[in-house]
Structures are given as structure tokens and as C-alpha cells.
Write a protein that holds these residues in place. Sequence first.
Motif, PDB file in Angstrom:
ATOM      1  N   LYS A   1       8.192   5.979   5.218  1.00  0.00           N
ATOM      2  CA  LYS A   1       7.507   7.134   5.803  1.00  0.00           C
ATOM      3  C   LYS A   1       8.483   8.107   6.448  1.00  0.00           C
ATOM      4  O   LYS A   1       8.133   9.240   6.750  1.00  0.00           O
ATOM      5  CB  LYS A   1       6.503   6.655   6.860  1.00  0.00           C
ATOM      6  CG  LYS A   1       5.575   7.754   7.354  1.00  0.00           C
ATOM      7  CD  LYS A   1       4.661   7.279   8.458  1.00  0.00           C
ATOM      8  CE  LYS A   1       3.812   8.464   8.950  1.00  0.00           C
ATOM      9  NZ  LYS A   1       3.005   8.105  10.128  1.00  0.00           N
TER      10      LYS A   1
ATOM     11  N   SER B   1       0.825  -1.205   0.000  1.00  0.00           N
ATOM     12  CA  SER B   1       0.000   0.000   0.000  1.00  0.00           C
ATOM     13  C   SER B   1       0.865   1.264   0.000  1.00  0.00           C
ATOM     14  O   SER B   1       0.588   2.218  -0.726  1.00  0.00           O
ATOM     15  CB  SER B   1      -0.917  -0.012   1.230  1.00  0.00           C
ATOM     16  OG  SER B   1      -1.688   1.171   1.298  1.00  0.00           O
ATOM     17  N   SER B   2       1.918   1.258   0.802  1.00  0.00           N
ATOM     18  CA  SER B   2       2.826   2.412   0.853  1.00  0.00           C
ATOM     19  C   SER B   2       3.523   2.620  -0.491  1.00  0.00           C
ATOM     20  O   SER B   2       3.655   3.747  -0.966  1.00  0.00           O
ATOM     21  CB  SER B   2       3.876   2.219   1.949  1.00  0.00           C
ATOM     22  OG  SER B   2       3.332   2.451   3.220  1.00  0.00           O
TER      23      SER B   2
ATOM     24  N   HIS C   1       1.081   4.030  -2.982  1.00  0.00           N
ATOM     25  CA  HIS C   1       0.818   5.437  -2.671  1.00  0.00           C
ATOM     26  C   HIS C   1       1.945   6.313  -3.220  1.00  0.00           C
ATOM     27  O   HIS C   1       1.697   7.336  -3.871  1.00  0.00           O
ATOM     28  CB  HIS C   1       0.707   5.611  -1.156  1.00  0.00           C
ATOM     29  CG  HIS C   1       0.700   7.037  -0.710  1.00  0.00           C
ATOM     30  ND1 HIS C   1      -0.429   7.811  -0.705  1.00  0.00           N
ATOM     31  CD2 HIS C   1       1.711   7.830  -0.265  1.00  0.00           C
ATOM     32  CE1 HIS C   1      -0.131   9.023  -0.272  1.00  0.00           C
ATOM     33  NE2 HIS C   1       1.164   9.070   0.009  1.00  0.00           N
ATOM     34  N   LEU C   2       3.192   5.921  -2.960  1.00  0.00           N
ATOM     35  CA  LEU C   2       4.335   6.691  -3.437  1.00  0.00           C
ATOM     36  C   LEU C   2       4.380   6.709  -4.967  1.00  0.00           C
ATOM     37  O   LEU C   2       4.675   7.746  -5.579  1.00  0.00           O
ATOM     38  CB  LEU C   2       5.632   6.104  -2.884  1.00  0.00           C
ATOM     39  CG  LEU C   2       5.886   6.287  -1.379  1.00  0.00           C
ATOM     40  CD1 LEU C   2       7.095   5.463  -0.940  1.00  0.00           C
ATOM     41  CD2 LEU C   2       6.107   7.757  -1.057  1.00  0.00           C
TER      42      LEU C   2
ATOM     43  N   HIS D   1       2.783   8.602   3.952  1.00  0.00           N
ATOM     44  CA  HIS D   1       1.636   7.690   3.974  1.00  0.00           C
ATOM     45  C   HIS D   1       1.835   6.681   5.085  1.00  0.00           C
ATOM     46  O   HIS D   1       2.898   6.083   5.194  1.00  0.00           O
ATOM     47  CB  HIS D   1       1.521   6.966   2.627  1.00  0.00           C
ATOM     48  CG  HIS D   1       0.406   5.964   2.567  1.00  0.00           C
ATOM     49  ND1 HIS D   1      -0.917   6.321   2.713  1.00  0.00           N
ATOM     50  CD2 HIS D   1       0.413   4.630   2.371  1.00  0.00           C
ATOM     51  CE1 HIS D   1      -1.670   5.233   2.593  1.00  0.00           C
ATOM     52  NE2 HIS D   1      -0.881   4.200   2.394  1.00  0.00           N
ATOM     53  N   ASP D   2       0.835   6.520   5.928  1.00  0.00           N
ATOM     54  CA  ASP D   2       0.927   5.574   7.042  1.00  0.00           C
ATOM     55  C   ASP D   2      -0.020   4.417   6.793  1.00  0.00           C
ATOM     56  O   ASP D   2      -1.231   4.564   6.844  1.00  0.00           O
ATOM     57  CB  ASP D   2       0.575   6.268   8.361  1.00  0.00           C
ATOM     58  CG  ASP D   2       0.902   5.399   9.572  1.00  0.00           C
ATOM     59  OD1 ASP D   2       1.343   4.271   9.366  1.00  0.00           O
ATOM     60  OD2 ASP D   2       0.715   5.870  10.693  1.00  0.00           O
ATOM     61  N   SER D   3       0.553   3.234   6.516  1.00  0.00           N
ATOM     62  CA  SER D   3      -0.287   2.068   6.204  1.00  0.00           C
ATOM     63  C   SER D   3      -0.153   0.969   7.248  1.00  0.00           C
ATOM     64  O   SER D   3      -0.655  -0.126   7.053  1.00  0.00           O
ATOM     65  CB  SER D   3       0.096   1.509   4.829  1.00  0.00           C
ATOM     66  OG  SER D   3       1.457   1.167   4.811  1.00  0.00           O
TER      67      SER D   3
END
Length: 298
Positions: free
Chosen positions: A192, A109-110, A113-114, A145-147
Motif C-alpha cells: 500500500k 486480498s491485496s 486487488h493489484l 488497497h487497504d485490506s
Amino acid sequence: MILHLKRLRFPHHNHHRHMSEASLASLHAFRSHVAGNLHRVLESLKLGSGFLSLKWIHKCFQMLPILNTAFAQLMADIDYPVSSWEAGSIEEYLDYTINLLQLLNAISSSLSHLNKARVSISHALSLMESSPAMAVERMREIPVHDSAKGFKASGGEEKRNRNEKEKIFHEAIMVLKSTGFWVCGVVLSGLKSDARPVIEIMRSGVVVDCSLIPLDSIFKKKISEERGFVKEVEAVNESVRLIVSKGICDSDAAMELKRRLELVGNGLKGLKEEEEGLFAEVMAARNEVIETLRIRSN
């Protein structure tokens, strides 16, 4: 802070005296192999040259398949194949791998997102010649982003009678949990540039091996001192800030931003391939265990 390799050794437990010399030797070889890889991470932290780069994060992430290979070798050394695992061992393994898959999903997920933010900047850059005002307006820095929120390790330490092979299996799984989850936390914290993910993961019910405590402290200290994003991502954000502040983008600035975006893209691609490969590997291993369980129940 100086930390020597001898401090990365794993503790010996009293019940080891009830194990055969061959089993103890196999367990020691497994622990030594894990400790050696932890030592390499430690040395890279001391040197600090590539800390918080995508390349450094990738190197840490590559510890996970190394751990899994070492575990498989240990099971072969003690002659404890999946087909002969006791019910308790199966339960422990399934608990460990479902938690690991959850963390791998968080990493995925991170990365997504990036990469999405990177593609957005690339699109804005492509508009620079035809519509510079619109391009500048659409330029946004890559945000954090915090996953890892909400992660809770399942399957606590269960006290029960175990035979020799089960004892070795149990100790190996505890090492895999402690070290494997820590590595995932380091990757998420690195992406992060914040120590909170690794802190939250290791507080979520994971029994932390004493060998990790000093290494974990050094990592958290280093990441708090850096106070920056992943180096390649921060470089992109610097270019974006410069362009936005000027309101224009000359050819040199555009070429430099494009180069930095390519570095981020290549780094994220390598991490994504590693994550997908590991996810598939863990799923295949889980399916083998589940199939063994199904055959026994028939």
C-alpha cells in the motif's frame, strides 16, 4: 539512524534462572537466528536500493517460513513434539496461527486487488490498435488497497504456572507473534506504500518485542520519506498517466507499458506463490495440532 546488531538481541527474563543450560542454549539459538534475519532486513533498509520494490517485499515475506522452521527446530531441540504439548501450549499455538492466517488472507486480498488492476490495464492496452479512444478511456491507474482494517490479535498474554518446556514454548510463540505479525504488516504496508497497516497490526494487541522497536521506527520513517507506491506499480501508473494525458499511445509507449506490466505480474506471481505455500504450511501444522487434541479427547 545507525542500529547495531547487538541492539537486536532479545531480552532475558528473570525466570530464565530456573531453566536448564541446555534449554537456555536452545532458546538463545532460536532468538539469535531470528535476530540475524531481522538484521538482514535492517541492512536492506539502510542500503535502500531496492526498498519498496516487489522484490524487497518478497524478501521480507520469506522471513515467515524461516521463523516457522526455526520454531520447529527449537521444539525438536527441547524434545517438545506436538504430541506432548500441554493444553496451554496448544491454545497459544492455535491463537497465533489463526491470527497469522487472517493476515495472510489480507495479503492475498491485496495481491488479488493489484493483479486485477494490472489485468484491466493489460486489457485496455490490447484495445489500442483497434480502438485507441476506447483504450485510453478504459485506462486507469492501479489504486491503493487497504485490506488490514479490523485486524485484532486474539489470545493475550496469560499468566499461569508453566513447566520448563512450556516456558520456552511461550517465549518462542511471543517472538513468532511479534516478528511474524510485524513482517505481515511490513508486506501490507509495502503493497500500500503506507505505514498505517503495520501500525494498526502492531497496536491490535500484539506484545511488541523490544528488538523490533528500532527496526520498526526505521521502516516507518523510510516509508513516509518515499511517499510513493511500490516501485514497479508506480512505474506502471506513470506510463498510464502519460498515455491518458496525451490521449494517444504510440508503439514505444505501448511497449514500455507492456514491459512494466510484465514486471508487476511476475512480482505479484512470486508473492502469491509464497503466500499460498505459507498458508498451506500453517494450515497443515494447525491440523496436526487439532488432530492431536482430538485423539486426546477420545
